[in-house]
Each structure stands twice: as structure tokens, then as C-alpha cells.
Design a protein around this motif. Structure first.
Motif, short mmCIF file in Angstrom:
data_model
loop_
_atom_site.label_atom_id
_atom_site.label_comp_id
_atom_site.label_asym_id
_atom_site.label_seq_id
_atom_site.Cartn_x
_atom_site.Cartn_y
_atom_site.Cartn_z
N LEU A 128 0.87 -1.21 -0.01
CA LEU A 128 0.12 -0.03 0.06
C LEU A 128 0.87 1.26 -0.08
CD1 LEU A 128 -2.95 -0.83 2.34
CD2 LEU A 128 -2.83 0.00 0.02
N SER A 129 1.08 1.80 -1.11
CA SER A 129 2.02 2.56 -1.50
C SER A 129 1.65 4.01 -1.29
CB SER A 129 2.50 2.98 -2.73
OG SER A 129 3.65 3.71 -3.21
N LYS A 130 2.43 5.30 -0.93
CA LYS A 130 2.23 6.61 -0.60
C LYS A 130 1.27 6.61 0.61
CE LYS A 130 2.53 7.94 -5.42
NZ LYS A 130 2.00 8.63 -6.57
N VAL A 153 0.11 -7.70 3.47
CA VAL A 153 -0.06 -6.37 2.90
C VAL A 153 0.78 -5.42 3.76
CG1 VAL A 153 -1.68 -4.43 2.85
CG2 VAL A 153 -2.43 -6.78 2.41
N LEU A 154 1.82 -4.71 3.17
CA LEU A 154 2.70 -3.62 3.72
C LEU A 154 2.39 -2.36 3.61
CD1 LEU A 154 6.14 -5.36 3.41
CD2 LEU A 154 4.90 -5.48 5.38
N THR A 155 2.28 -1.42 4.42
CA THR A 155 2.15 -0.08 4.14
C THR A 155 3.28 0.65 4.10
OG1 THR A 155 0.10 -0.23 5.56
CG2 THR A 155 0.75 1.78 5.13
N VAL A 156 3.70 1.37 3.08
CA VAL A 156 4.89 2.02 2.84
C VAL A 156 4.75 3.24 2.26
CG1 VAL A 156 5.63 -0.24 2.16
CG2 VAL A 156 4.94 1.19 0.38
N ALA A 158 7.69 6.18 0.48
CA ALA A 158 9.02 6.60 0.22
C ALA A 158 9.21 7.82 1.07
CB ALA A 158 9.28 6.54 -1.13
N ALA A 159 8.41 8.73 0.84
CA ALA A 159 8.42 10.06 1.47
C ALA A 159 8.86 9.97 2.97
CB ALA A 159 7.23 10.84 1.31
N THR A 160 8.21 9.41 3.69
CA THR A 160 8.49 9.21 5.35
C THR A 160 9.31 8.02 5.66
OG1 THR A 160 6.34 7.52 5.71
CG2 THR A 160 6.07 10.14 5.59
N GLY A 161 9.42 7.11 4.86
CA GLY A 161 10.33 6.00 5.15
C GLY A 161 9.86 4.81 5.78
N GLU A 162 8.26 5.17 5.87
CA GLU A 162 7.52 3.84 6.67
C GLU A 162 7.50 2.68 5.62
OE1 GLU A 162 3.11 2.74 7.82
OE2 GLU A 162 3.36 4.72 6.71
N GLY A 163 7.76 1.32 6.28
CA GLY A 163 7.97 0.07 5.55
C GLY A 163 9.14 -0.05 4.76
N MET A 164 10.08 0.90 4.58
CA MET A 164 11.26 0.75 3.71
C MET A 164 12.18 -0.48 4.13
SD MET A 164 10.96 2.82 0.73
CE MET A 164 9.08 2.51 0.94
N GLU A 165 12.28 -0.32 5.45
CA GLU A 165 13.11 -1.65 5.60
C GLU A 165 12.61 -2.83 5.80
OE1 GLU A 165 15.41 -3.03 10.21
OE2 GLU A 165 14.44 -0.87 9.96
#
Length: 306
Positions: A128-130, A153-156, A158-165
């Protein structure tokens, strides 16, 4: 004198193919006879293919054979077309990037992509992007539907870094297809995971709120932490191919878990008495939106099977 070598296709432009062989990249064409074997596909050679190649005395390279694919992700090339478009082959998993707003990914697109992954044995995870631009209630509702069906399902963002790891862990050591509609942030996500990659990104069209195609050709990128990602051009539609109406429900995991309890062994889960699937929908155990997608696929795709 010709020399023979093998490698993996890492970029496909339709005219030329880059093949990774012996640590280097070679620009290859495909032999004409590859197109004449009765394969109704717009893509006889795709990123991820393992191929055999020949080099001639002039230093030109040609793909002469494609090894059998262990899996692939395929869609119908266009409405009412009998041709298929294979997006990528020989992948360990697929990440489907979805946005509920800015732009909106149609649920039908999500379900068709997941059905195809099930049919061709490609494990799929939904991103789940943005997430910073989405409504929290809508995110929670979406997660409930697809986690209930059986998908991670992963919430991600790129702007905040959520889920990037978490995404980085998923990618490590695997060959991963990253797919989705234009504008959902595929290239941005991959570039955030591995900043050493040179992946072009773009913004949404201000006039339509839809994504621009920022990836022109499918390309496989090696990751610094191991593994590789296949970045693809944004996909607008996703027609099913080679999936009969009697087997379609097999590719909805929640229906497979329930359908074995139907009264009739050949139940279509549309109108039969004693159908465990329709009863589960009425009880809320199968999400109505998923069941509606199933019915729509049966209806829409019937004309392709004639």
C-alpha cells in the motif's frame, strides 16, 4: 566462427535485449525464427528469461533459444486480443504496488493481477504505497480484505520511510517483479531501497491525477544487498488469459478454502443451492468486493474464451 554463450535477459526494449553473461552485459537481437514458433505473444523474450546466444565473427550477438520458464506473470495484450504479454519470467516473488488515492488503483486490477500470480505460481505481496497521502480508514479496510484473503500487505511511503526496511528485507536475495499502475511509485520505491540505482522517476499529471509512464522498458536491476528487482512500465489494464471459467475460483485463496464444502463438486459459486462460498459471502467471511471481482471476471472474460 560463431561462439555460443548463455545468460539472463536484464533489459527488453522490443528491438534489442541486454543479456547478462559472464559478468558483462551484451546487446543482443533475437533470431527471427524465435517469432515463428506459434507463440501468440507480443514478448517472445522477456526480462528474467534464461537464454542461449551466439556471437558471429563481426561481434554481433543474437538470442537463439529461450530456456523453459519456471514461472511468469502474463496478461492479455489488449481488449479482444488473442495475444498475450508476458511481463517477466523466472521470478521469486511479485510486489504489487497499490494506491487508494493519488492515483486510485482499481480493485479489479488488483484482483486480476493476484489471480494471475496464483495461476502461474508467483508469490505476491501487496504494498500500500504513498501511505502518507492516504486515508487511514481506507488503508485499514483494504488491509482487512486482502489479509483476510491470505495476502501479506505492507504499508509503505518513500516520503516518510515507512515500511522501507521491511521491503528491503523482502527483496534481499530474491528476484522480484515490482508492478502496478502508472504513478503508484514503483521506481521511487526501488530507488529509495537502493539509492545507487539510476532509475528515472516522475510526478503525477496535474490535470488528470494519473501517473505518467516513467519507466519505458522493463529492466532488471541488481541490488547492493543481494537479489534483483524488475522494474516495469506502469500497466493500465490486466486481462486474464488461459484461465478457464471452471478454474477461476481456484485462484481466489479464500474461495479455495471454502469451496470444498459446497454441495456440488462442480459448483460455479454463482447460483447453486448449498454453495459454501456464497454463504460465506453473506456471513462476511469472504469480502463482497472480492466476490464481485470474481463474478465480473467470469462475465467480462467469457467473450475471450469463444
Amino acid at each position: 566462427m560463431e561462439s555460443v554463450f548463455s545468460g539472463v535477459v536484464v533489459r527488453a526494449t522490443g528491438s534489442w535485449y541486454e543479456v547478462l553473461a559472464g559478468g558483462g552485459r551484451l546487446r543482443c537481437r533475437i533470431r527471427g525464427r524465435l517469432r515463428l514458433k506459434g507463440v501468440r505473444s507480443t514478448s517472445p523474450v522477456v526480462v528474467g528469461d534464461r537464454v542461449s546466444c551466439e556471437s558471429d565473427a563481426n561481434g554481433d550477438h543474437a538470442i537463439v533459444a529461450v530456456e523453459p520458464r519456471r514461472n511468469y506473470v502474463i496478461r492479455r495484450a489488449s481488449n479482444l486480443s488473442k495475444e498475450s504479454h508476458i511481463i517477466a519470467a523466472n521470478v521469486d516473488q511479485a510486489l504489487l504496488m497499490v494506491t487508494l488515492r493519488h492515483p486510485e488503483t482499481p480493485p479489479e486490477f488488483v484482483d486480476r493481477f493476484l489471480v494471475t500470480c496464483e495461476a502461474y505460481k508467483v508469490p505476491a505481496t501487496i504494498l500500500l504505497s504513498k501511505s502518507d497521502l492516504q486515508d487511514s480508514g481506507e488503508l485499514a479496510a483494504f488491509r482487512a480484505v486482502y489479509e483476510g484473503a491470505g495476502y501479506p500487505v505492507l504499508t509503505v511511503s518513500a516520503a516518510t520511510g515507512e515500511g522501507m526496511e521491511a521491503v528491503g528485507e523482502l527483496l534481499r536475495g530474491r528476484t522480484t517483479l515490482v508492478s502496478g499502475n502508472s504513478g503508484v511509485g514503483k521506481s521511487t520505491l526501488v530507488g529509495t531501497i537502493d539509492p545507487t540505482l539510476d532509475i528515472r522517476t516522475g510526478e503525477l499529471s496535474e490535470s488528470h491525477g494519473k501517473g505518467r509512464h516513467t519507466t519505458t522498458f522493463s529492466t532488471m536491476y541488481p541490488l547492493a544487498g543481494g537479489g534483483a528487482v524488475i522494474d516495469t512500465p506502469g500497466i493500465k489494464g490486466f486481462g486474464l488469459i488461459d484461465i478457464g471459467e471452471g478454474e477461476l475460483w481456484h485462484y481466489f485463496p479464500e474461495m479455495m478454502r471454502t469451496g470444498r464444502d459446497c454441495r456440488f463438486y462442480n459448483c460455479t459459486h454463482t447460483h447453486e443451492p448449498g454453495c459454501a462460498v456464497t454463504e460465506a459471502v453473506m456471513r462476511g467471511e469472504i469480502a463482497p468486493m472480492r466476490y464481485e471481482s470474481y463474478l465480473k471476471m467470469l462475465d467480462d472474460d467469457d467473450k475471450y474464451r469463444k
